[in-house]
Design an enzyme around this catalytic site. Structure first.
Site, short mmCIF file in Angstrom:
data_model
loop_
_atom_site.label_atom_id
_atom_site.label_comp_id
_atom_site.label_asym_id
_atom_site.label_seq_id
_atom_site.Cartn_x
_atom_site.Cartn_y
_atom_site.Cartn_z
N GLY A 239 43.92 4.75 -13.45
CA GLY A 239 44.45 3.40 -13.39
C GLY A 239 44.96 2.80 -14.67
O GLY A 239 45.58 1.72 -14.65
N GLU A 273 40.01 9.98 -13.81
CA GLU A 273 41.11 10.50 -12.98
C GLU A 273 42.45 9.87 -13.35
O GLU A 273 43.13 9.30 -12.51
CB GLU A 273 40.82 10.21 -11.50
N CYS A 342 72.12 5.13 1.98
CA CYS A 342 72.56 4.05 2.86
C CYS A 342 71.44 3.07 3.16
O CYS A 342 70.92 3.01 4.28
CB CYS A 342 73.12 4.64 4.14
N GLU A 343 71.02 2.34 2.16
CA GLU A 343 69.99 1.30 2.26
C GLU A 343 70.30 0.28 1.19
O GLU A 343 70.57 0.67 0.04
CB GLU A 343 68.59 1.86 1.93
N TYR A 371 54.65 9.49 -10.41
CA TYR A 371 55.13 8.96 -9.14
C TYR A 371 56.65 8.96 -9.09
O TYR A 371 57.28 8.08 -8.51
CB TYR A 371 54.53 7.56 -8.87
C1 LIG Z 1 46.18 7.45 -7.62
C2 LIG Z 1 44.77 7.67 -8.00
C3 LIG Z 1 44.43 7.94 -9.32
C4 LIG Z 1 45.43 7.90 -10.46
O1 LIG Z 1 45.87 6.61 -10.71
P1 LIG Z 1 46.77 6.31 -12.01
O2 LIG Z 1 47.07 4.88 -11.90
O3 LIG Z 1 48.00 7.16 -11.88
O4 LIG Z 1 45.97 6.65 -13.21
C5 LIG Z 1 43.11 8.24 -9.60
N1 LIG Z 1 42.17 8.26 -8.63
C6 LIG Z 1 42.46 8.00 -7.34
C7 LIG Z 1 41.38 8.05 -6.32
C8 LIG Z 1 43.76 7.70 -6.98
O5 LIG Z 1 44.04 7.42 -5.71
#
Ligand SMILES: *Cc1c(COP(=O)(O)O)cnc(C)c1O
Length: 413
Positions: A239, A273, A342-343, A371
């Site tokens: 995050g 993560e 086409c949007e 992403y």
């Molecule tokens: C998407 C996600 C992440 C990664 O989020 P970032 O904002 O890209 O760091 C980590 N853990 C879970 C469970 C997610 O769904």
């Protein structure tokens, strides 16, 4: 620190002019910088050097095999959300014991595949999922290592589509039900309850919500220890945000120190993560201007990249910086940068003041590494673009441009 820089006015990725990449790979194309990815992996790990930890790259942010194996070389593990992502991480040579499996809707088949692979743990998001995982593990005469994803009800102060830790979110187990869920997990015969997990949202630009989440989880950990749980892992999700425009997110060092402070005295292996912070600023989407087009009230620049290549502007109204590859002209104009799809929602920028660009010229869309390709689709039957990985003065195509044949693969007239 960013490895997309100008030399004599012209934009390079590391030591390769983007013009040279367009000449060989064509456009549109994703162009990644090895040096940026490696550096981001290192700065993300550095603050945690003093404690047991594993940084698990969120595969959904950017899932190319070459990039996964590069991050594996840097000592990262992986956070996956599907059987397809499990397959990718194993293809990239990941140690299954460095893989955690998140997601609110794992299927029986995906659970079986992850059990067979021997992953580190499952981040489980509901009581029903606990029961299914227990059954699958029992059928396989295995034990499933689980963490429960707890929804700490912390406001991440980010875009509503990427805020995941609020009470009304579909993600995680509510804090109020957490203790009960742990009792269930510990009573199920084929589960090993090994940890606690949360993920408050994405593109966070403050440290405070992370620290609040740790505080919430620590109070829960105390309760669980009272109940006799033996936990080994605390997963704080991903995050951490990046600067797309003028955001000033905390540096990984600041973020890491704040987490370490908040975790003081807690003897659990820390899992993280991160996705965006590692990959976001490590790539550009390289595209060519097809036409300029004037309407009554707008001026459009039509590029050969579109929402199917980079969905974020259309999906979230996300801002991505756009710049010409050759030396920017002095003359500036306000334009919408749009693709051929086409949007009306197919735009890469709206009402953006940019240096004037002409048909045939190259432009880049910055911060497209997370992403970006991983959200690309074939909408409008557009083959997905190639992915190019630059390393110093060399580059290689790490995913080919799709062909028309690829578009109809598996179809039966
Ligand atoms: C998407 C996600 C992440 C990664 O989020 P970032 O904002 O890209 O760091 C980590 N853990 C879970 C469970 C997610 O769904």
């Amino acid at each position: 620190m960013n490895h997309f820089r100008r030399r004599a006015g012209e934009l390079y990725c590391e030591d390769v002019p983007l013009e040279a990449i367009a000449a060989q790979a064509g456009t549109p194309a994703y162009v990644y910088s090895t040096a940026t990815l490696r550096r981001h992996a290192r700065v993300m790990r550095a603050p945690f050097a003093g404690r047991e930890h594993l940084v698990c790259f969120s595969v959904k942010a950017c899932s190319n095999l070459a990039i996964l194996s590069l991050l594996r070389e840097e000592g990262l593990g992986f956070d996956i959300v599907s059987g397809g992502e499990l397959y990718r991480t194993l293809e990239a040579g990941a140690d299954p014991k460095s893989v955690v499996f998140s997601g609110v809707g794992k299927t029986a088949r995906e659970m079986a595949e992850a059990l067979d692979a021997g992953i580190l743990l499952f981040n489980v998001e509901s009581e029903a999922e606990l029961r299914l995982l227990d059954r699958i593990a029992g059928q396989k005469r295995r034990r499933a290592p689980v963490s429960l994803r707890i929804n700490p009800d912390v406001d991440p102060r980010t875009h509503p589509y990427i805020a995941t830790g609020l009470k009304r979110s579909k993600f995680g187990i509510p804090r109020s039900r957490a203790r009960e869920a742990y009792r269930l997990a510990r009573a199920l015969p084929h589960l090993d309850v090994v940890g606690l997990d949360c993920h408050v949202g994405s593109q966070l630009i403050e440290v405070a919500p992370f620290v609040e989440a740790v505080r919430e989880l620590r109070s829960l950990i105390d309760e669980l220890v009272d109940d006799g749980a033996a936990l080994r892992y605390l997963d704080l999700g991903g995050g951490l945000g990046i600067s797309y425009r003028d955001e000033r997110p905390p540096l990984p060092m600041t973020y890491g120190r704040a987490l370490c402070d908040a975790l003081e005295g807690l003897d659990l292996t820390l899992l993280l993560e991160p996705g965006r912070v590692l990959a976001g600023n490590a790539a550009v989407l390289l595209t060519r201007v097809l036409f300029r087009k004037d309407a009554d009230e707008k001026r459009f620049v039509v590029t050969d990249a579109a929402m199917n290549d980079l969905l974020r502007p259309a999906l979230y109204g996300a801002y991505h910086e756009i710049a010409p590859v050759q030396r920017p002209r002095r003359r500036r104009e306000t334009v919408d940068v749009v693709g051929p799809v086409c949007e009306s929602g197919d735009f890469l920028a709206q009402d953006r003041e940019l240096p004037a660009v002409e048909a045939g010229e190259l432009v880049v869309i910055h911060s497209a590494g997370a992403y970006g390709f991983s959200m690309a689709s074939n909408y409008n039957s557009r083959p997905r673009p190639p992915e190019v990985l630059v390393d110093g003065d060399r580059f290689r195509i790490v995913r080919e441009r799709e062909s028309y044949r690829d578009l109809v693969r598996g179809e039966r007239p």
